[in-house]
Design a protein around this motif. Structure first.
Motif, PDB file in Angstrom:
ATOM      1  N   LEU A   1       0.850  -1.191   0.000  1.00 21.11           N
ATOM      2  CA  LEU A   1       0.000   0.000   0.000  1.00 21.11           C
ATOM      3  C   LEU A   1       0.883   1.238   0.000  1.00 21.11           C
ATOM      4  N   GLN A   2       0.375   2.313  -0.548  1.00 21.63           N
ATOM      5  CA  GLN A   2       1.070   3.602  -0.539  1.00 21.63           C
ATOM      6  C   GLN A   2       0.159   4.618   0.142  1.00 21.63           C
ATOM      7  N   LEU A   3       0.734   5.529   0.929  1.00 19.85           N
ATOM      8  CA  LEU A   3      -0.015   6.607   1.563  1.00 19.85           C
ATOM      9  C   LEU A   3       0.563   7.927   1.099  1.00 19.85           C
ATOM     10  N   GLN A   4      -0.308   8.857   0.725  1.00 23.66           N
ATOM     11  CA  GLN A   4       0.130  10.179   0.260  1.00 23.66           C
ATOM     12  C   GLN A   4      -0.810  11.259   0.788  1.00 23.66           C
ATOM     13  N   ASP A   5      -0.394  12.502   0.600  1.00 22.55           N
ATOM     14  CA  ASP A   5      -1.199  13.640   1.011  1.00 22.55           C
ATOM     15  C   ASP A   5      -2.452  13.759   0.150  1.00 22.55           C
ATOM     16  N   MET A   6      -3.453  14.446   0.680  1.00 16.26           N
ATOM     17  CA  MET A   6      -4.694  14.643  -0.062  1.00 16.26           C
ATOM     18  C   MET A   6      -4.496  15.387  -1.377  1.00 16.26           C
ATOM     19  N   SER A   7      -3.412  16.142  -1.493  1.00 13.99           N
ATOM     20  CA  SER A   7      -3.172  16.904  -2.717  1.00 13.99           C
ATOM     21  C   SER A   7      -2.391  16.122  -3.763  1.00 13.99           C
ATOM     22  N   TYR A   8      -1.938  14.930  -3.421  1.00 14.62           N
ATOM     23  CA  TYR A   8      -1.078  14.144  -4.315  1.00 14.62           C
ATOM     24  C   TYR A   8      -1.814  13.754  -5.593  1.00 14.62           C
ATOM     25  N   CYS A   9      -1.188  14.033  -6.736  1.00 14.80           N
ATOM     26  CA  CYS A   9      -1.761  13.640  -8.023  1.00 14.80           C
ATOM     27  C   CYS A   9      -0.719  12.944  -8.890  1.00 14.80           C
ATOM     28  N   GLY A  10       0.422  12.579  -8.289  1.00 16.25           N
ATOM     29  CA  GLY A  10       1.442  11.848  -9.021  1.00 16.25           C
ATOM     30  C   GLY A  10       2.480  12.708  -9.691  1.00 16.25           C
ATOM     31  N   GLY A  11       2.459  14.017  -9.445  1.00 17.73           N
ATOM     32  CA  GLY A  11       3.337  14.928 -10.162  1.00 17.73           C
ATOM     33  C   GLY A  11       4.472  15.479  -9.325  1.00 17.73           C
ATOM     34  N   ALA A  12       4.877  16.686  -9.671  1.00 22.57           N
ATOM     35  CA  ALA A  12       5.968  17.368  -8.986  1.00 22.57           C
ATOM     36  C   ALA A  12       5.439  18.055  -7.730  1.00 22.57           C
ATOM     37  N   GLY A  13       6.330  18.844  -7.084  1.00 21.90           N
ATOM     38  CA  GLY A  13       5.970  19.475  -5.821  1.00 21.90           C
ATOM     39  C   GLY A  13       6.278  18.541  -4.677  1.00 21.90           C
ATOM     40  N   TYR A  14       6.503  19.101  -3.495  1.00 17.22           N
ATOM     41  CA  TYR A  14       6.856  18.274  -2.333  1.00 17.22           C
ATOM     42  C   TYR A  14       5.798  17.204  -2.069  1.00 17.22           C
ATOM     43  N   TYR A  15       4.523  17.573  -2.216  1.00 23.13           N
ATOM     44  CA  TYR A  15       3.440  16.624  -1.980  1.00 23.13           C
ATOM     45  C   TYR A  15       3.010  15.890  -3.256  1.00 23.13           C
ATOM     46  N   GLY A  16       3.718  16.104  -4.355  1.00 20.11           N
ATOM     47  CA  GLY A  16       3.332  15.473  -5.614  1.00 20.11           C
ATOM     48  C   GLY A  16       2.060  16.048  -6.185  1.00 20.11           C
ATOM     49  N   GLU A  17       1.827  17.339  -5.888  1.00 22.79           N
ATOM     50  CA  GLU A  17       0.541  17.969  -6.197  1.00 22.79           C
ATOM     51  C   GLU A  17       0.518  18.724  -7.518  1.00 22.79           C
ATOM     52  N   GLU A  18       1.648  18.828  -8.228  1.00 21.69           N
ATOM     53  CA  GLU A  18       1.717  19.629  -9.454  1.00 21.69           C
ATOM     54  C   GLU A  18       1.618  18.710 -10.655  1.00 21.69           C
ATOM     55  N   CYS A  19       0.466  18.782 -11.339  1.00 23.62           N
ATOM     56  CA  CYS A  19       0.210  17.801 -12.400  1.00 23.62           C
ATOM     57  C   CYS A  19      -0.280  18.370 -13.718  1.00 23.62           C
ATOM     58  N   GLY A  20      -0.420  19.655 -13.878  1.00 27.91           N
ATOM     59  CA  GLY A  20      -0.967  20.160 -15.127  1.00 27.91           C
ATOM     60  C   GLY A  20      -2.448  20.425 -15.016  1.00 27.91           C
ATOM     61  N   THR A  21      -3.019  20.937 -16.073  1.00 23.38           N
ATOM     62  CA  THR A  21      -4.412  21.373 -16.058  1.00 23.38           C
ATOM     63  C   THR A  21      -5.325  20.223 -16.395  1.00 23.38           C
ATOM     64  N   VAL A  22      -5.995  19.692 -15.388  1.00 25.24           N
ATOM     65  CA  VAL A  22      -6.954  18.596 -15.579  1.00 25.24           C
ATOM     66  C   VAL A  22      -8.214  18.938 -14.776  1.00 25.24           C
ATOM     67  N   GLY A  23      -8.942  19.901 -15.247  1.00 22.82           N
ATOM     68  CA  GLY A  23     -10.125  20.300 -14.488  1.00 22.82           C
ATOM     69  C   GLY A  23      -9.712  20.850 -13.143  1.00 22.82           C
ATOM     70  N   ASN A  24      -9.859  20.032 -12.107  1.00 27.94           N
ATOM     71  CA  ASN A  24      -9.516  20.410 -10.744  1.00 27.94           C
ATOM     72  C   ASN A  24      -8.502  19.409 -10.206  1.00 27.94           C
ATOM     73  N   PRO A  25      -7.208  19.595 -10.482  1.00 27.12           N
ATOM     74  CA  PRO A  25      -6.227  18.576 -10.117  1.00 27.12           C
ATOM     75  C   PRO A  25      -6.098  18.323  -8.631  1.00 27.12           C
ATOM     76  N   THR A  26      -6.535  19.226  -7.800  1.00 25.27           N
ATOM     77  CA  THR A  26      -6.493  18.958  -6.367  1.00 25.27           C
ATOM     78  C   THR A  26      -7.808  18.364  -5.881  1.00 25.27           C
ATOM     79  N   GLY A  27      -8.724  18.137  -6.788  1.00 32.47           N
ATOM     80  CA  GLY A  27      -9.728  17.111  -6.659  1.00 32.47           C
ATOM     81  C   GLY A  27     -10.940  17.318  -5.804  1.00 32.47           C
ATOM     82  N   ARG A  28     -11.478  16.159  -5.427  1.00 29.74           N
ATOM     83  CA  ARG A  28     -12.736  16.130  -4.689  1.00 29.74           C
ATOM     84  C   ARG A  28     -12.527  16.581  -3.272  1.00 29.74           C
ATOM     85  N   ASN A  29     -13.531  17.223  -2.708  1.00 33.89           N
ATOM     86  CA  ASN A  29     -13.479  17.617  -1.311  1.00 33.89           C
ATOM     87  C   ASN A  29     -13.963  16.495  -0.425  1.00 33.89           C
TER      88      ASN A  29
END
Length: 364
Positions: free
Chosen positions: A336-364
Motif C-alpha cells: 500500500l502507498q499513503l500520500q497527502d490529499m493533494s497528491y496527483c502523481g506529479g511534482a511538488g513536495y506533496y506530488g501535487e503539481e500535475c498540469g491542467t486537468v479540471g480540478n487537479p487537487t480534486g474532490r473535497n
C-alpha cells in the motif's frame, strides 16, 4: 489541414484545456476522427465508443487469514463495515462509496485481485457492447481481453433479482471491474444500498484514509497498455514519473500508472490512498507503534509488516528536493502507498503539481 482542429489538439496536448472541453467540441473533433456516439457517448479515433469512467471505486484483496486482516485494517485505519457479500467483507473508505473488500476465503496467493472504476449511468449490457468494440470478447470469463457479468444475488448481499457486476481482463490479464457511481458493494440493483447498515470499526483507528488515489499496474508492453486504456476510456497523460505515464481518471487527483515490467506483468503492484496532513515521520511513528518494521528512506519491503519511504526526484517527475512517497505492507505483504490529499502523481513536495486537468487537487 484543419486549423481549428490543430489548435484544439495542440491545446489539449499541452494541458491548456480539459478533456471534457476537448471532447465537447464535437463539430470540430469530427474532422479529427472523434465524435459523439449514441446517448452522448464519446467515440475514439478508431470509431469505437468510449466508457466515461470518472473515479476509482474499490479494490478486492485476497488474504491468508480474512479475520486477522479485518482486525488489522480496522485497527490501523478505523474502516467501518459497509456491507457483506457472503464471506467477503466490504470496508468503507472515507465517506464512500469507495471501499476495500477482503475476500472471505483463505488464500495461498495473497494479492490485490482486481480494481474497479465507476461511471454515471452504468448499464452492463451497453458496457459489454462497448468492450466488444475494443476487442474484449463477452466470453463469460475475465481473462485477458475477455469479459463477464456476475449477477450477485441476495445470498451474496445483492439485490433479490441480482446486482450486475462487470469484470474484464486488460491486455495483460489484469482484472478490471466497472460499476455505477453509486456502487458501494451492497444491495440494490446498482449495489448502492450500504449506508443504513454500516457497522463502525471497534476503534477509530490510527490513520484516517480519505480516498483511493491510484493503482500502479505492471504490464508487458507499456505502449500497448497505454493505447488500450486511452482508446477505451479516453484517459489523458498529464505527467510522467520517469518513463512511467500517469493516466488521469476523471478530473480530480486519481490515476492509474503503467509500469513496463515484463517479468512481473499482469500484476496490480500496489494501491495508493490519500490521508490528511501527510507527514512521513509522524506516519512512521504510528506504523512502528502498530508493529511494523520501519526501514526508513530508500528501503524496499521484503515481506509483511514493513514500511519505507522513497524520495522521487526531478528525474522521475518529482520536486527538486524530492517528493516523499510512503509505502507499507499488510500482514500478507500486500503493498500500500499513503500520500497527502493533494497528491496527483506529479511534482511538488506533496506530488501535487500535475498540469491542467479540471480540478487537479480534486474532490473535497
Amino acid at each position: 489541414m484543419n486549423t481549428e482542429v490543430d489548435k484544439l489538439k495542440t491545446a489539449f496536448s499541452k494541458n491548456l484545456i480539459s478533456r471534457r472541453k476537448f471532447l465537447s467540441s464535437s463539430a470540430i473533433l469530427a474532422a479529427a476522427g472523434y465524435g459523439l456516439g449514441n446517448n452522448g457517448r464519446t467515440v475514439s479515433a478508431q470509431g469505437a465508443r468510449q466508457l466515461a469512467v470518472n473515479a476509482l471505486n474499490h479494490m478486492t484483496i485476497s488474504v491468508s487469514d480474512p479475520a486477522a486482516s479485518l482486525e488489522w485494517y480496522q485497527g490501523l485505519f478505523g474502516l467501518p463495515i459497509a456491507a457483506r457479500q457472503a464471506n467477503t467483507t466490504v470496508l468503507q473508505v472515507g465517506e464512500g462509496p469507495q471501499f476495500i473488500a477482503i475476500g472471505g476465503g483463505s488464500s495461498d496467493n495473497p494479492r490485490i485481485t482486481h480494481y474497479c472504476f465507476q461511471m454515471d449511468g452504468f448499464d452492463d449490457s451497453e458496457v459489454i457492447e462497448i468492450l466488444e468494440e475494443h476487442g474484449v470478447a463477452n466470453s463469460g470469463t475475465s481473462n485477458a481481453m475477455e469479459s463477464r457479468i456476475r449477477q450477485r444475488g441476495a445470498d451474496f448481499g445483492g439485490a433479490p433479482g441480482g446486482t450486475p457486476e462487470l469484470y474484464f481482463g486488460d491486455p495483460d490479464g489484469i482484472v478490471v471491474q466497472i460499476q455505477d457511481s453509486t456502487y458501494c458493494g451492497g444491495a440494490g440493483e446498482a449495489g448502492e444500498a450500504c449506508y443504513d447498515a454500516v457497522v463502525p470499526a471497534p476503534t477509530e483507528g490510527l490513520i484516517k484514509l480519505r480516498e483511493f488515489n491510484h493503482f500502479t499496474l505492471f504490464v508487458e508492453d507499456q505502449s500497448r497498455a497505454v493505447q488500450f486504456y486511452q482508446n477505451l476510456f479516453g484517459f489523458q497523460i498529464d505527467t510522467y514519473q520517469g518513463a512511467m505515464p500517469v493516466l488521469r481518471v476523471g478530473e480530480g487527483r486519481e490515476f492509474i500508472a503503467l509500469a513496463q515490467v515484463p517479468p512481473l506483468a499482469g500484476r496490480i503492484h500496489h494501491a495508493s490512498l490519500n490521508v490528511d496532513n501527510f507527514d512521513v515521520d509522524e506516519l512512521f511513528s504510528i506504523l512502528e507503534g502498530y508493529g511494523l518494521e520501519v526501514l526508513g528512506e530508500g528501503g524496499s519491503a521484503s515481506g509483511p509488516l514493513q514500511a519505507y519511504v522513497t524520495i522521487r526526484g526531478p528525474d522521475r517527475g518529482g520536486a527538486p528536493g524530492g517528493t516523499p512517497e510512503l509505502y507499507l505492507t499488510d500482514p500478507d505483504g500486500i503493498l500500500l502507498q499513503l500520500q497527502d490529499m493533494s497528491y496527483c502523481g506529479g511534482a511538488g513536495y506533496y506530488g501535487e503539481e500535475c498540469g491542467t486537468v479540471g480540478n487537479p487537487t480534486g474532490r473535497n
